[in-house]
Design a protein around this motif. Structure first.
Motif, PDB file in Angstrom:
ATOM      1  N   LEU A   1      48.475  -4.837 -38.668  1.00 36.30           N
ATOM      2  CA  LEU A   1      49.448  -4.988 -39.754  1.00 36.30           C
ATOM      3  C   LEU A   1      49.487  -6.429 -40.246  1.00 36.30           C
ATOM      4  O   LEU A   1      49.540  -6.694 -41.453  1.00 36.30           O
ATOM      5  CB  LEU A   1      50.841  -4.557 -39.290  1.00 36.30           C
ATOM      6  N   ALA A   2      49.470  -7.364 -39.307  1.00 36.64           N
ATOM      7  CA  ALA A   2      49.473  -8.780 -39.687  1.00 36.64           C
ATOM      8  C   ALA A   2      48.218  -9.132 -40.468  1.00 36.64           C
ATOM      9  O   ALA A   2      48.257  -9.851 -41.479  1.00 36.64           O
ATOM     10  CB  ALA A   2      49.582  -9.648 -38.435  1.00 36.64           C
TER      11      ALA A   2
ATOM     12  N   LEU B   1      45.087 -14.322 -44.853  1.00 37.05           N
ATOM     13  CA  LEU B   1      44.740 -15.740 -44.747  1.00 37.05           C
ATOM     14  C   LEU B   1      45.508 -16.457 -43.637  1.00 37.05           C
ATOM     15  O   LEU B   1      45.187 -17.601 -43.304  1.00 37.05           O
ATOM     16  CB  LEU B   1      44.990 -16.435 -46.089  1.00 37.05           C
ATOM     17  N   HIS B   2      46.521 -15.807 -43.077  1.00 35.09           N
ATOM     18  CA  HIS B   2      47.324 -16.445 -42.028  1.00 35.09           C
ATOM     19  C   HIS B   2      47.620 -15.431 -40.926  1.00 35.09           C
ATOM     20  O   HIS B   2      48.776 -15.162 -40.601  1.00 35.09           O
ATOM     21  CB  HIS B   2      48.637 -16.999 -42.599  1.00 35.09           C
ATOM     22  N   VAL B   3      46.566 -14.848 -40.388  1.00 36.01           N
ATOM     23  CA  VAL B   3      46.723 -13.722 -39.464  1.00 36.01           C
ATOM     24  C   VAL B   3      47.507 -14.104 -38.214  1.00 36.01           C
ATOM     25  O   VAL B   3      48.426 -13.400 -37.788  1.00 36.01           O
ATOM     26  CB  VAL B   3      45.351 -13.138 -39.082  1.00 36.01           C
TER      27      VAL B   3
ATOM     28  N   HIS C   1      50.975 -12.537 -37.285  1.00 35.28           N
ATOM     29  CA  HIS C   1      51.042 -11.723 -36.063  1.00 35.28           C
ATOM     30  C   HIS C   1      52.214 -12.161 -35.197  1.00 35.28           C
ATOM     31  O   HIS C   1      52.980 -11.333 -34.687  1.00 35.28           O
ATOM     32  CB  HIS C   1      49.735 -11.836 -35.279  1.00 35.28           C
ATOM     33  N   GLN C   2      52.383 -13.451 -35.026  1.00 34.24           N
ATOM     34  CA  GLN C   2      53.485 -13.968 -34.222  1.00 34.24           C
ATOM     35  C   GLN C   2      54.832 -13.597 -34.844  1.00 34.24           C
ATOM     36  O   GLN C   2      55.769 -13.195 -34.141  1.00 34.24           O
ATOM     37  CB  GLN C   2      53.369 -15.482 -34.091  1.00 34.24           C
ATOM     38  N   SER C   3      54.906 -13.700 -36.165  1.00 37.15           N
ATOM     39  CA  SER C   3      56.149 -13.391 -36.863  1.00 37.15           C
ATOM     40  C   SER C   3      56.514 -11.910 -36.744  1.00 37.15           C
ATOM     41  O   SER C   3      57.650 -11.558 -36.421  1.00 37.15           O
ATOM     42  CB  SER C   3      56.014 -13.776 -38.339  1.00 37.15           C
TER      43      SER C   3
ATOM     44  N   TYR D   1      37.213 -12.973 -40.354  1.00 38.18           N
ATOM     45  CA  TYR D   1      38.291 -12.403 -39.539  1.00 38.18           C
ATOM     46  C   TYR D   1      37.715 -11.571 -38.395  1.00 38.18           C
ATOM     47  O   TYR D   1      36.832 -10.742 -38.583  1.00 38.18           O
ATOM     48  CB  TYR D   1      39.211 -11.518 -40.390  1.00 38.18           C
ATOM     49  N   VAL D   2      38.225 -11.816 -37.182  1.00 32.65           N
ATOM     50  CA  VAL D   2      37.823 -11.060 -35.993  1.00 32.65           C
ATOM     51  C   VAL D   2      39.084 -10.498 -35.356  1.00 32.65           C
ATOM     52  O   VAL D   2      40.014 -11.248 -35.052  1.00 32.65           O
ATOM     53  CB  VAL D   2      37.086 -11.957 -34.969  1.00 32.65           C
ATOM     54  N   PRO D   3      39.173  -9.174 -35.156  1.00 35.70           N
ATOM     55  CA  PRO D   3      40.367  -8.595 -34.540  1.00 35.70           C
ATOM     56  C   PRO D   3      40.661  -9.206 -33.189  1.00 35.70           C
ATOM     57  O   PRO D   3      39.749  -9.512 -32.420  1.00 35.70           O
ATOM     58  CB  PRO D   3      40.009  -7.108 -34.405  1.00 35.70           C
ATOM     59  N   ARG D   4      41.954  -9.387 -32.890  1.00 31.59           N
ATOM     60  CA  ARG D   4      42.371  -9.951 -31.616  1.00 31.59           C
ATOM     61  C   ARG D   4      41.839  -9.091 -30.468  1.00 31.59           C
ATOM     62  O   ARG D   4      41.978  -7.880 -30.464  1.00 31.59           O
ATOM     63  CB  ARG D   4      43.895  -9.999 -31.545  1.00 31.59           C
ATOM     64  N   GLY D   5      41.224  -9.722 -29.493  1.00 34.06           N
ATOM     65  CA  GLY D   5      40.693  -9.006 -28.343  1.00 34.06           C
ATOM     66  C   GLY D   5      39.231  -8.617 -28.508  1.00 34.06           C
ATOM     67  O   GLY D   5      38.591  -8.117 -27.579  1.00 34.06           O
TER      68      GLY D   5
END
Length: 430
Positions: A46-47, A53-55, A59-61, A417-421
């Motif tokens: 979703l983030a 541009l600010h993933v 994500h943290q927010s 962009y690379v997905p987290r994990g």
């Protein structure tokens, strides 16, 4: 898109329930992300798709908003309900649908996870289960209450509960008990009364059915084949005559040869001519119909411990053509002069919750939350329902629309962009 302005107005309406202005962006972005045509709808995707541009920052927010922020699920759900109810047309028939849904899970740390029956899998497995109350009409339906079921092992473990953020004072409650609490809260908040519908997991509980009656509502609920009733024309025996000595007998009686029967035995003994084919609605490809019979009976559960006979109710039996025996049984407190067609129509209205869960899971990511805590689990579900509710309201206000006209386009992701994990060498997603 043509309905973006309406979506923005809807989000502003919901934000009133958040109490803090700084949470408004989180609700807007989370709901907007849930409506995007993307495969996975946990926090990180979703983030990535709401702010490519600010993933990391987004994500943290969003993670803080859904997993940590202390906004009220019930307050948001009330706003969601009030937005949709005017479109449902409840004056033509109002139904309260009780059901639960399961989420398969690995491990033991996610709140409420245990080996239990999972409807999605159709068997016992490691999963979470949530109980919901939906408000429905012929036109549409929407969940208005949603709560995680906490198994006994969890409810009696203060360490696990504290780690998962389970609210203080939360004790074990059965699913029917959770459902009754949801109904009481709905009535207290002014939700219009309706006929309560539920499957046999709830309807087979006498206390659940009695609880509905005490709330002043009618029901049409599933029961199991072994549920006992007094056949038409029979009833428990009155208390024994008092001999004039000792305590006066007050309990109802049973005797050999004068016993209640299971609903299956009763159904098998009915003449075949009492079963009639009834069509209750049009399916996607054909009309939906089956054979039914309805008779007046008295539920018999532990009535020998009581002093008064239970009132008569309808026993509705479904026995499809070609089947060796009936497949479904229902008890209903509908009017004594109700027709077979009316009983079938009302009972079969429960199908709407199945469609709701299908769309909530497949289109709005209800099962995609990856956190382990109580607050995040419920916040994510509330936001999924909020996004789905907007779609329901749009469909009802534009009766010819079966698609999500308000579905926004998916923003393009940065090439790097690379997905987290993921491995750093993984191909970027477009």
């Amino acid at each position: 898109m043509g309905n973006l302005a309406e979506f923005d107005r809807y989000i502003e309406y919901l934000c009133v329930a958040l109490d803090h202005v700084d949470r408004n962006v989180g609700l807007q972005d989370y709901c907007r992300g849930l409506m995007l045509p993307i495969q996975r709808k946990s926090v990180e995707p979703l983030a990535a798709h709401t702010d490519p541009l600010h993933v990391a920052a987004k994500h943290q927010s969003l993670h803080h908003f859904v997993a940590k922020a202390g906004w009220s699920d019930s307050a948001v759900m009330s706003r969601v309900r009030d937005w949709v109810v005017p479109h449902l047309g409840l004056d033509s028939g109002c139904y309260w649908i009780i059901d639960d849904t399961g989420f398969p899970k690995k491990g033991t740390h996610s709140v409420g996870v245990a080996r239990q029956y999972c409807g999605q899998l159709g068997k016992q497995d490691n999963c979470q289960v949530a109980v919901s109350l939906s408000l429905a009409s012929v036109q549409g339906s929407i969940p208005v209450a949603y709560q995680l079921y906490l198994p006994k092992d969890w409810a009696s473990d203060p360490v696990r509960k504290k780690k998962a953020g389970v609210p203080d004072g939360m004790t074990f409650a059965t699913k029917p008990e959770i459902a009754l609490a949801q109904m009481r809260e709905a009535l207290a908040s002014g939700v219009p009364m309706g006929v309560v519908l539920a499957d046999a997991g709830y309807g087979d509980e006498t206390a659940f059915r009695d609880g509905i009656t005490e709330l002043g509502m009618l029901y049409a609920v599933g029961i199991r084949p072994g549920t006992t009733v007094w056949a038409p024309g029979t009833a428990p025996l009155p208390p024994k005559a008092w001999s004039g000595r000792g305590i006066r007998p007050t309990k109802l009686r049973r005797e050999p040869g004068h016993q209640p029967v299971t609903v299956k035995a009763l159904a098998m003994d009915l003449p075949q001519q009492v079963y009639r084919t009834v069509t209750w609605r049009e399916g996607s490809n054909t009309e939906l119909s089956s054979r039914f019979a309805a008779v007046r009976v008295r539920p018999a559960h532990r009535d020998y411990l009581g002093t008064q006979m239970r009132p008569e109710e309808w026993l509705l039996i479904e026995w499809p053509e070609g089947e060796a025996e009936p497949v479904k049984y229902f008890l209903s407190t509908g009017p004594s002069d109700a027709t077979l067609e009316q009983l079938v129509f009302v009972t079969k209205m429960r199908w709407r919750i199945e469609r709701d869960y299908q769309e909530l899971k497949q289109e709005f990511g209800l099962a995609h939350y990856e956190g382990r805590g109580w607050r995040g689990f419920h916040h994510h579900a509330t936001l999924c329902i909020a996004a789905y509710a907007f779609l329901v309201a749009m469909r009802l206000s534009q009766s010819n629309s079966k698609k999500n006209r308000a579905q926004p386009e998916t923003p393009s992701l940065p090439k790097d962009y690379v997905p987290r994990g993921s491995r750093t060498s993984a191909a970027p997603r477009g």
